[in-house]
Design a protein around this motif. Structure first.
Motif, PDB file in Angstrom:
ATOM      1  N   GLY A 287      46.561  82.589  44.104  1.00 37.28           N
ATOM      2  CA  GLY A 287      47.892  82.573  43.510  1.00 37.28           C
ATOM      3  C   GLY A 287      48.448  81.172  43.426  1.00 37.28           C
ATOM      4  O   GLY A 287      49.138  80.812  42.460  1.00 37.28           O
ATOM      5  N   PHE A 288      48.125  80.344  44.427  1.00 38.00           N
ATOM      6  CA  PHE A 288      48.571  78.943  44.412  1.00 38.00           C
ATOM      7  C   PHE A 288      47.931  78.176  43.259  1.00 38.00           C
ATOM      8  O   PHE A 288      48.584  77.336  42.628  1.00 38.00           O
ATOM      9  N   VAL A 289      46.651  78.478  42.970  1.00 31.00           N
ATOM     10  CA  VAL A 289      46.004  77.849  41.815  1.00 31.00           C
ATOM     11  C   VAL A 289      46.774  78.193  40.542  1.00 31.00           C
ATOM     12  O   VAL A 289      47.006  77.334  39.687  1.00 31.00           O
ATOM     13  N   GLY A 290      47.191  79.456  40.428  1.00 31.26           N
ATOM     14  CA  GLY A 290      48.010  79.835  39.278  1.00 31.26           C
ATOM     15  C   GLY A 290      49.341  79.115  39.262  1.00 31.26           C
ATOM     16  O   GLY A 290      49.816  78.681  38.204  1.00 31.26           O
ATOM     17  N   ALA A 291      49.959  78.958  40.450  1.00 29.92           N
ATOM     18  CA  ALA A 291      51.245  78.265  40.515  1.00 29.92           C
ATOM     19  C   ALA A 291      51.125  76.811  40.086  1.00 29.92           C
ATOM     20  O   ALA A 291      52.058  76.241  39.519  1.00 29.92           O
ATOM     21  N   ILE A 292      49.965  76.191  40.327  1.00 25.27           N
ATOM     22  CA  ILE A 292      49.762  74.798  39.931  1.00 25.27           C
ATOM     23  C   ILE A 292      49.796  74.657  38.414  1.00 25.27           C
ATOM     24  O   ILE A 292      50.216  73.626  37.883  1.00 25.27           O
ATOM     25  N   PHE A 293      49.368  75.703  37.696  1.00 22.53           N
ATOM     26  CA  PHE A 293      49.455  75.667  36.245  1.00 22.53           C
ATOM     27  C   PHE A 293      50.891  75.392  35.799  1.00 22.53           C
ATOM     28  O   PHE A 293      51.121  74.716  34.799  1.00 22.53           O
ATOM     29  N   GLY A 294      51.844  75.955  36.518  1.00 27.46           N
ATOM     30  CA  GLY A 294      53.247  75.759  36.177  1.00 27.46           C
ATOM     31  C   GLY A 294      53.884  74.600  36.905  1.00 27.46           C
ATOM     32  O   GLY A 294      55.104  74.443  36.865  1.00 27.46           O
ATOM     33  N   GLY A 295      53.081  73.788  37.581  1.00 21.33           N
ATOM     34  CA  GLY A 295      53.635  72.640  38.293  1.00 21.33           C
ATOM     35  C   GLY A 295      54.566  73.030  39.417  1.00 21.33           C
ATOM     36  O   GLY A 295      55.446  72.261  39.787  1.00 21.33           O
ATOM     37  N   LEU A 296      54.386  74.247  39.998  1.00 26.28           N
ATOM     38  CA  LEU A 296      55.273  74.774  41.047  1.00 26.28           C
ATOM     39  C   LEU A 296      56.732  74.798  40.586  1.00 26.28           C
ATOM     40  O   LEU A 296      57.640  74.664  41.386  1.00 26.28           O
ATOM     41  N   ALA A 297      56.933  74.965  39.273  1.00 21.88           N
ATOM     42  CA  ALA A 297      58.296  74.957  38.740  1.00 21.88           C
ATOM     43  C   ALA A 297      58.510  76.019  37.674  1.00 21.88           C
ATOM     44  O   ALA A 297      59.595  76.582  37.576  1.00 21.88           O
ATOM     45  N   SER A 298      57.494  76.311  36.865  1.00 23.72           N
ATOM     46  CA  SER A 298      57.642  77.225  35.735  1.00 23.72           C
ATOM     47  C   SER A 298      57.086  78.594  36.089  1.00 23.72           C
ATOM     48  O   SER A 298      55.884  78.735  36.351  1.00 23.72           O
ATOM     49  N   TYR A 299      57.930  79.624  36.066  1.00 24.91           N
ATOM     50  CA  TYR A 299      57.481  80.973  36.368  1.00 24.91           C
ATOM     51  C   TYR A 299      56.527  81.515  35.307  1.00 24.91           C
ATOM     52  O   TYR A 299      55.471  82.063  35.648  1.00 24.91           O
ATOM     53  N   PRO A 300      56.829  81.404  33.993  1.00 22.33           N
ATOM     54  CA  PRO A 300      55.894  81.943  32.995  1.00 22.33           C
ATOM     55  C   PRO A 300      54.525  81.267  33.030  1.00 22.33           C
ATOM     56  O   PRO A 300      53.490  81.943  32.938  1.00 22.33           O
ATOM     57  N   LEU A 301      54.500  79.946  33.159  1.00 18.52           N
ATOM     58  CA  LEU A 301      53.218  79.247  33.212  1.00 18.52           C
ATOM     59  C   LEU A 301      52.440  79.618  34.470  1.00 18.52           C
ATOM     60  O   LEU A 301      51.208  79.732  34.436  1.00 18.52           O
ATOM     61  N   ALA A 302      53.153  79.809  35.586  1.00 20.53           N
ATOM     62  CA  ALA A 302      52.479  80.221  36.823  1.00 20.53           C
ATOM     63  C   ALA A 302      51.847  81.597  36.657  1.00 20.53           C
ATOM     64  O   ALA A 302      50.697  81.822  37.070  1.00 20.53           O
ATOM     65  N   ALA A 303      52.568  82.533  36.038  1.00 23.91           N
ATOM     66  CA  ALA A 303      52.018  83.873  35.819  1.00 23.91           C
ATOM     67  C   ALA A 303      50.830  83.834  34.874  1.00 23.91           C
ATOM     68  O   ALA A 303      49.804  84.480  35.115  1.00 23.91           O
ATOM     69  N   LEU A 304      50.940  83.042  33.803  1.00 22.82           N
ATOM     70  CA  LEU A 304      49.831  82.915  32.868  1.00 22.82           C
ATOM     71  C   LEU A 304      48.612  82.296  33.546  1.00 22.82           C
ATOM     72  O   LEU A 304      47.467  82.745  33.355  1.00 22.82           O
ATOM     73  N   GLY A 305      48.842  81.266  34.343  1.00 18.86           N
ATOM     74  CA  GLY A 305      47.746  80.642  35.077  1.00 18.86           C
ATOM     75  C   GLY A 305      47.091  81.606  36.043  1.00 18.86           C
ATOM     76  O   GLY A 305      45.858  81.613  36.199  1.00 18.86           O
ATOM     77  N   ALA A 306      47.884  82.448  36.715  1.00 18.28           N
ATOM     78  CA  ALA A 306      47.333  83.395  37.681  1.00 18.28           C
ATOM     79  C   ALA A 306      46.465  84.442  37.000  1.00 18.28           C
ATOM     80  O   ALA A 306      45.397  84.815  37.514  1.00 18.28           O
ATOM     81  N   VAL A 307      46.903  84.941  35.842  1.00 14.81           N
ATOM     82  CA  VAL A 307      46.072  85.901  35.101  1.00 14.81           C
ATOM     83  C   VAL A 307      44.767  85.229  34.656  1.00 14.81           C
ATOM     84  O   VAL A 307      43.694  85.850  34.698  1.00 14.81           O
ATOM     85  N   SER A 308      44.856  83.956  34.256  1.00 12.68           N
ATOM     86  CA  SER A 308      43.641  83.215  33.886  1.00 12.68           C
ATOM     87  C   SER A 308      42.691  83.102  35.072  1.00 12.68           C
ATOM     88  O   SER A 308      41.468  83.238  34.925  1.00 12.68           O
ATOM     89  N   VAL A 309      43.250  82.875  36.258  1.00 11.82           N
ATOM     90  CA  VAL A 309      42.421  82.798  37.468  1.00 11.82           C
ATOM     91  C   VAL A 309      41.725  84.142  37.713  1.00 11.82           C
ATOM     92  O   VAL A 309      40.538  84.187  38.058  1.00 11.82           O
ATOM     93  N   GLY A 310      42.446  85.241  37.532  1.00 14.01           N
ATOM     94  CA  GLY A 310      41.837  86.556  37.708  1.00 14.01           C
ATOM     95  C   GLY A 310      40.683  86.796  36.739  1.00 14.01           C
ATOM     96  O   GLY A 310      39.633  87.335  37.121  1.00 14.01           O
TER      97      GLY A 310
END
Length: 350
Positions: A287-310
């Motif tokens: 989940g942290f890898v996904g959060a890095i997609f959003g720079g620990l700031a953007s909720y939509p980018l973090a969610a998108l990154g997390a689905v990509s990780v899955g």
């Protein structure tokens, strides 16, 4: 790879990615509000899953005793902090009955329920509610004991504290649940076909639950005064303090939400896999890898990154199962490089 295998891999990737998306949202929320990189997020995942497994096996979960111990420690810390300041003593006298009830009496009641009620005979929804009731209050208690006294410290100091809390909770998890892993009963055995592709009812329940929770979180931040106060704290901590937003209350609420999300993710993932006292860390790390997609700031980018990780994890487990963890965590390297090249350094708030 034929179409049926592709469908199964995509289904598994989206299901696990949805879990990682919730965890990434929790990590972004905590960091935005408190500047804490919340390493113990994974322990709430493990505690939620293992507490529910113990309840379904008819055993009194050790996490209930931990809740009572944390409540007593929090009460002592609150009282000691108030007694050091003369102007806080009157407020302590007014709040003492409420603090005693929430920090000691309610956890004591929960311990009594786990010891004297036939837990395995409860309906699954009640078992889940009881597991959440045990695990979620630990979040704000941990914030009060470990983080609130250092709320104005640097991010590095808060990260070191997070590492200490993580290691302590891993040790407590081993003490409470033992080294063996556990899983929980499936929510449903339903299987159906969508066209020619098989679909698991378990996956549908996970996706619907995640979508509903994200919608509730969105409405909370958009439509409620408390949610807007949390958003204000995330945008500008100093400005939020100046207009009367309680930073400590915001921190406790963000930790409570993170604990709830973590425990719920553990409950959702437990029917799919065996969870032990330390496996939550790896789950939260994805989940942290996904959060890095959003720079620990953007909720939509973090969610998108997390689905990509899955999805990456699902396809990696098919093509190179021995290296799937390596592949997943290698994804973070180009993201970190891109973030370092495109972001600008901003001095921390005083």
């Amino acid at each position: 790879m034929d179409a049926s295998i592709l469908t199964v891999l995509v289904q598994d990737g989206i299901t696990t990615g949805a879990i990682y998306a919730l965890l990434s949202l929790a990590l972004v929320l905590v960091f935005s509000v408190t500047r804490v990189i919340f390493l113990p997020q994974g322990e709430f995942v493990a505690f939620g899953a293992l507490t529910l497994a113990a309840i379904q096996n008819g055993q009194a979960p050790g996490s209930a005793v931990l809740l009572l111990a944390l409540g007593c420690v929090t009460l002592v810390v609150e009282a000691g902090s108030a007694l050091r300041l003369p102007q806080s003593r009157a407020r302590l006298r007014r709040r003492w009955p409420w603090m005693l009830a929430t920090h000691v009496l309610v956890p004591l009641l929960v311990v009594g329920i786990t010891r004297y009620v036939a837990l395995q005979t409860l309906a699954m929804p009640l078992q889940i509610v009881l597991a959440l009731l045990i695990v979620v209050p630990m979040g704000p208690m941990i914030y009060r004991v470990a983080y609130q006294p250092l709320a104005h410290s640097s991010v590095l100091v808060l990260l070191i504290v997070s590492l200490g809390v993580h290691l302590a909770m891993v040790g407590l998890g081993l003490l409470m649940f033992g080294p063996e892993g556990s899983n929980t009963r499936p929510f449903t055995d339903l299987q159906f076909n969508l066209g020619e592709s098989p679909v698991s009812g378990q996956s549908v329940i996970v996706l619907v639950t995640v979508a509903a929770l994200i919608a509730v979180i969105y409405l909370f931040f958009e439509r409620t005064l408390t949610g807007k106060a949390l958003r204000a704290t995330a945008v500008n901590r100093l400005g939020a303090r100046l207009v009367g937003v309680g930073i400590n209350q915001a921190g406790k609420l963000s930790f409570a939400m993170a604990a709830g999300i973590g425990a719920l993710c553990g409950i959702l993932i437990a029917p799919f896999t065996i969870v032990n006292y330390e496996s939550g860390f790896i789950i939260a790390l994805k989940g942290f890898v996904g959060a890095i997609f959003g720079g620990l700031a953007s909720y939509p980018l973090a969610a998108l990154g997390a689905v990509s990780v899955g999805l990456v994890e699902s396809f990696s487990s098919f093509w190179a199962s021995s290296f799937k963890e390596l592949i997943v965590f290698t994804v973070i390297l180009p993201i970190l490089l891109w973030r370092s090249l495109t972001s600008h350094h901003i001095d921390e708030e005083a």
